[in-house]
Write a protein that holds these residues in place. Sequence first.
Motif, mmCIF file in Angstrom:
data_model
loop_
_atom_site.group_PDB
_atom_site.id
_atom_site.type_symbol
_atom_site.label_atom_id
_atom_site.label_comp_id
_atom_site.label_asym_id
_atom_site.label_seq_id
_atom_site.Cartn_x
_atom_site.Cartn_y
_atom_site.Cartn_z
ATOM 1 N N SER A 4 45.410 45.792 38.277
ATOM 2 C CA SER A 4 45.294 44.891 36.971
ATOM 3 C C SER A 4 46.561 44.243 36.914
ATOM 4 C CB SER A 4 45.117 45.721 35.866
ATOM 5 O OG SER A 4 46.315 46.542 35.778
ATOM 6 N N HIS A 5 46.634 43.410 35.689
ATOM 7 C CA HIS A 5 48.188 42.441 35.985
ATOM 8 C C HIS A 5 49.121 43.505 35.478
ATOM 9 C CE1 HIS A 5 45.917 38.910 36.845
ATOM 10 N NE2 HIS A 5 45.426 38.720 35.603
ATOM 11 N N TYR A 6 48.509 44.478 34.488
ATOM 12 C CA TYR A 6 49.674 45.270 33.996
ATOM 13 C C TYR A 6 50.129 46.150 35.369
ATOM 14 C CZ TYR A 6 48.076 44.503 29.353
ATOM 15 O OH TYR A 6 47.628 43.761 28.017
ATOM 16 N N TYR A 24 58.824 41.168 34.254
ATOM 17 C CA TYR A 24 58.645 39.741 35.086
ATOM 18 C C TYR A 24 59.728 39.287 35.652
ATOM 19 C CZ TYR A 24 57.792 35.149 36.236
ATOM 20 O OH TYR A 24 57.775 33.735 36.997
ATOM 21 N N ARG A 49 50.838 36.392 42.773
ATOM 22 C CA ARG A 49 50.184 37.317 41.886
ATOM 23 C C ARG A 49 51.060 37.897 40.513
ATOM 24 N NH1 ARG A 49 48.203 42.364 44.880
ATOM 25 N NH2 ARG A 49 47.030 42.663 42.775
ATOM 26 N N GLU A 52 50.817 34.605 38.167
ATOM 27 C CA GLU A 52 49.436 34.807 37.370
ATOM 28 C C GLU A 52 49.405 35.921 36.312
ATOM 29 O OE1 GLU A 52 44.714 35.698 38.430
ATOM 30 O OE2 GLU A 52 46.400 35.285 40.107
ATOM 31 N N ALA A 53 49.834 37.277 36.788
ATOM 32 C CA ALA A 53 49.859 38.115 35.995
ATOM 33 C C ALA A 53 50.769 37.930 34.637
ATOM 34 C CB ALA A 53 50.245 39.563 36.335
ATOM 35 N N TYR A 54 52.048 37.403 34.612
ATOM 36 C CA TYR A 54 52.855 36.988 33.814
ATOM 37 C C TYR A 54 51.965 35.877 32.966
ATOM 38 C CZ TYR A 54 57.012 35.857 30.839
ATOM 39 O OH TYR A 54 57.640 35.535 30.002
ATOM 40 N N ARG A 63 46.040 37.189 26.713
ATOM 41 C CA ARG A 63 46.141 38.668 26.909
ATOM 42 C C ARG A 63 45.231 39.612 26.121
ATOM 43 N NH1 ARG A 63 51.561 42.441 24.963
ATOM 44 N NH2 ARG A 63 50.668 44.313 26.144
ATOM 45 N N TYR A 66 41.975 39.073 28.087
ATOM 46 C CA TYR A 66 42.114 39.990 29.519
ATOM 47 C C TYR A 66 41.886 41.591 29.091
ATOM 48 C CZ TYR A 66 44.034 42.076 33.661
ATOM 49 O OH TYR A 66 44.141 43.013 34.677
#
Length: 139
Positions: A4-6, A24, A49, A52-54, A63, A66
Amino acid sequence: MLNSHYAILGLHPSASPLEIRRAYRDLSKRFHPDTTQLAPDLATAKFQRLNEAYGILSHPEKRALYDLKIGYSRYNVIQAPVDPRQTDAQDSKSAYLDATDRPLSAGEIFALALLSLTLLGCLGLAFLMAWLRGEPLLS
């Protein structure tokens, strides 16, 4: 939740926007292709990546979508109150992540004042022209 982005940022889904930004910044310094010791291809992939997550986690609407996608509910989470003595001077001056969540700048206040004066001037001119023509001002 491992991809996951987290997880990419090393955070829990209940992290605050300030914690997301700090993570970040730290990770972008570590994985930037120009400054890391990793292979260029691996560093570029990790940095992309991370960006993209940030990009998703730094915008409240993205958010929230997501979080729904991964099945995380923010309503069941109670966060500890933030200690005001722990503010970082560097982060406090740039803690506004969303452009709509900030005070007006001096230039914006000046522009609003000019706009107000222009409106009042136009109304005054309209009343003056009506008075000079002998028309009733208020009917």
